[in-house]
Motif scaffolding. Sequence first.
Motif: not given
Ligand code: G1P
Length: 277
Positions: A108, A128, A131, A170-172, A191-192, A204-206, A208, A230, A232
């Motif tokens: 990302l 993103l 989301d 699954s997230y930052g 990150e994750k 963190i959700i998508g 920013y 990343q 993040t």
């Molecule tokens: C990305 C980011 C992550 C964030 C997430 C939100 O991850 O790297 O930090 O929490 O989007 O949806 P991905 O879902 O693309 O793996």
Amino acid sequence: MIRKCLFPVAGYGTRFLPATKAMAKEILPILDKPLVQYGVEEALEAGLTDIAFVTGRTKRAIEDHFDINYELEDQIRGTAKEAMLSGVRELIEKCTFSYTRQIQMKGLGHAILTGRPLIGYEPFAVVLADDLCFGDTAGHGVLRQMVELYAKHQCSIVAIEEVPRDQTSSYGVIAGVPIDDRLIRVTDMVEKPKPEDAPSNLAIIGRYILTPDIFEIIENTPPGRNGEVQITDALLRQAKEGRVLGYKFRGQRFDCGSVEGFVEATNYCFETFYKKQ
Ligand code: G1P
């Protein structure tokens, strides 16, 4: 003043194979509207009219969606069906769309850096599209809430949400110092992380808002989790200088990158919008 919104859409969408073998995951519809259109609507509602896509192979349908289809529109002119295109028409009229291709998928952070020529040196938003977010009861979208915050604080902002501990990988994930009920000054982000390594359960959700110095930081950010650059990790550098806020947004978010989230979003939209039409 923020005008630009970047949509990284080059990802393969492997969680939705075989649907995404030849088609962009962002074109998958929630009811009758592609995911990406919800995202652009949210951007426009926040006053962001310069829409920039970091796109890739098999993603041409996104460009075609934000364009006129003369033959189709000629066919349905004067019929009731014309109204079904009014939403996307409005976006085409009010926004400009620009595209650049990400040749290799390197994460990302790398995708956002690829968008640099479209953004230039000004603060910008990132969406993103998988989301899917709906705003507060007054109808203010998540990006709009964040743009208003940016006007006050003039620093990078990430939208955050509490998630069950077992989902942190699954997230930052952030940690920080509360400023008020909804705002946190971020001091750490990972990150994750595995649940046992996560600094909190604030994911963190998508959505920013990024200040433009992020580009230079990304350039100097080595690959991290999964060997990818990343965002993040880049944001952590700003956070160490006290320049990142986490915002517990008002509204709802669905993870449409997963089948479960996609179905939940579909049901929510059916109950909330479709039946009321
Ligand atoms: C990305 C980011 C992550 C964030 C997430 C939100 O991850 O790297 O930090 O929490 O989007 O949806 P991905 O879902 O693309 O793996």
